[in-house]
Write an enzyme that holds these catalytic residues in place. Structure first.
Site, short mmCIF file in Angstrom:
data_model
loop_
_atom_site.label_atom_id
_atom_site.label_comp_id
_atom_site.label_asym_id
_atom_site.label_seq_id
_atom_site.Cartn_x
_atom_site.Cartn_y
_atom_site.Cartn_z
N CYS A 46 -6.49 -19.61 -3.24
CA CYS A 46 -6.12 -18.35 -2.58
C CYS A 46 -7.04 -18.02 -1.40
O CYS A 46 -6.57 -17.76 -0.30
CB CYS A 46 -6.15 -17.20 -3.60
N HIS A 447 3.55 14.06 2.23
CA HIS A 447 4.28 13.95 3.49
C HIS A 447 3.28 14.00 4.64
O HIS A 447 2.32 14.77 4.59
CB HIS A 447 5.25 15.13 3.61
#
Length: 480
Positions: A46, A447
């Site tokens: 990896c 938000h």
């Protein structure tokens, strides 16, 4: 070597991938006598030749896209942004080198005996090791873990062994950025590199044998991925199969002959047709460890092999070929080696395909759910409907979720768009908690964030089984 030359240890780990290195460090810190032998990659595949270097380069590609679009954000950039191959290579190498160095220190600090060398089984739970420095050792483990991973597969094509081609590891040497490139294989690796190199300015042709990219995905998702690649300049050729490969005289173009007799050419060829397990040279039969006809180690749901006290993990054991799956294998092995009873059965493994924008997936596709005979509801929104995407001028993509019509539980999701790899974790947690989709639909998500799009996604469903409202258009949802 005789019996008196054999070193007995509590844990012998063959292969230092994510599962193996994590287990070796953990058990060494718990005062087990641990030997871990790794052939050539400190830290595993990896961080050396897979996830980390490729995602470092994806980061470079995305930075280039942002620089090219700077004017959309009111930012002036002098001249046309471009790639410097030397700096690109240094960026990738600096990330990898830092992580390799860190792993070397972690190995030493854990107290394990880390050996760079090649291991072969010579008896039950016993390996002979040829060390990188030229020495030999014989080590027997009370418990043994095989974690040797996979390597790029090479298809059987006429001429390919005589032709110098790239695979997903050699391409990372970044010897040059070709003007033209062929990519053989439209899976996750092929699509990621096609997107990346097209962004760097290479004219890429992607050749895929099946009739869609990413065959594990729903056709509607794969079609949008193909459109995104096409918009980035990739020539996507579906349903074409290669028969032969050759390089023209000198260091000329590589020519791929297709099964219909036509030819395509490019300066380089990336072969991205899957990976094969690194088990052929381990002499596993000597240890009583069975493998499949493809070379993967046979394991049960506890990760036990066919030999007593021998376990296998990660790619070589047939686990999903993701680092996080291998890390979960480590947790299963640790439990089972310390008196627990952990299994792989039923685990939920997400993944992200690092295109630009990225595709994040978890759970069942729509096709898989219907094939199981489930009644399903499908939620879908364009990414352009998410306020955060509007602020970023990054509105390409679609989010899709599959919901069980009888229980309202989420069965899976395919999120194609900016930041999807981060957002999919919220869907995964909801699935692990068996929450009905209404809990996410009605949650007060921050938000403006991309995660807020989950409110909008699940709001396209009503509470009646097997019904679905029409997905909102981008202009139908208030942006503040």
């Amino acid at each position: 070597m005789g019996e008196r030359n054999v070193e007995d240890v509590d844990l012998l780990v063959v292969g230092g991938g994510k599962a193996g290195k994590s287990l070796a460090m953990d058990r060494a810190k718990a005062d087990w006598n641990v030997v871990m032998v790794e052939r050539d990659k400190i830290g595993g595949t990896c961080i050396n030749v897979a996830c980390i270097p490729t995602k470092a380069l994806v980061g470079s590609a995305r930075t280039l896209i942002t620089a090219r679009r700077a004017a959309e954000f009111g930012v002036d950039v002098d001249g046309e942004p471009s790639i410097s191959l030397d700096r690109l290579r240094r960026h990738k190498e600096s990330v990898v080198d830092a992580m390799v160095t860190a792993h070397g220190k972690m190995f030493a600090d854990s107290g394990m005996d880390f050996v760079l060398g090649s291991a072969r089984f010579v008896a039950e739970r016993t390996v002979g090791i040829q060390t990188r420095t030229g020495g030999t050792r014989m080590v027997r483990g009370r418990e043994v873990v095989i974690n040797t991973g996979t390597m790029p597969a090479q298809p059987r094509l006429d001429g390919i062994t005589e032709t110098r081609v790239w695979n997903s590891e050699t391409i990372l040497h970044l010897e040059r950025l070709p003007d033209t490139m062929l990519v053989l294989g439209g899976g996750y690796v092929g699509c990621e590199f096609a997107s990346m190199f097209a962004t760097f300015g290479t004219r890429v042709t992607l050749l895929q044998g099946p009739g869609q990219l990413l065959p594990r995905e729903d056709p509607d998702v794969a079609e949008q991925v193909a459109q995104i690649l096409s918009d980035q300049g990739v020539a996507v050729r579906l349903g074409v199969r290669a028969q032969a490969v050759r390089r023209e005289s000198g260091y000329g173009d590589i020519v791929v002959t297709l099964d219909d007799g036509r030819e395509v050419r490019g300066q380089e060829l990336l072969v991205a047709t899957g990976r094969t397990p690194v088990t052929a040279d381990l002499e596993l039969d000597t240890a009583g460890v069975a493998v499949t006809d493809r070379g993967f180690v046979v394991v049960d749901d506890h990760l036990r092999t066919t030999a007593e006290h021998v376990w296998a993990a990660g790619d070589a054991a047939g686990s999903p070929q993701f680092t996080h799956a291998s890390w979960h294998d480590f947790r299963i092995l640790r439990a089972n080696l310390t008196g627990g009873d952990a299994v792989t059965t039923g685990r939920l493994v997400p993944y992200t395909v690092f295109l630009t924008p990225e595709l994040a997936r978890v759970g069942l596709t729509e096709g898989e759910a219907r094939a199981q005979g489930r009644s399903v509801k499908i939620a879908r929104i364009p990414v352009a409907a998410i306020p955060r995407a509007k602020t970023l001028h990054d509105t390409v993509g679609t989010w899709k979720a599959v919901v069980d019509a009888d229980t309202d539980q989420i069965l899976g999701a395919a999120l194609l768009g900016h930041g999807s790899g981060e957002v999919v974790a919220a869907v995964q947690v909801a699935m692990l908690g068996r929450l009905p989709y209404q809990r996410i639909r009605d949650a007060a998500l921050a938000h403006p964030t991309m995660a807020e799009g989950l409110n909008l996604l699940f709001d396209t469903l009503d509470d009646q089984p097997q019904q679905r409202r029409t997905a909102p258009a981008a202009g139908d949802i208030p942006s503040g």
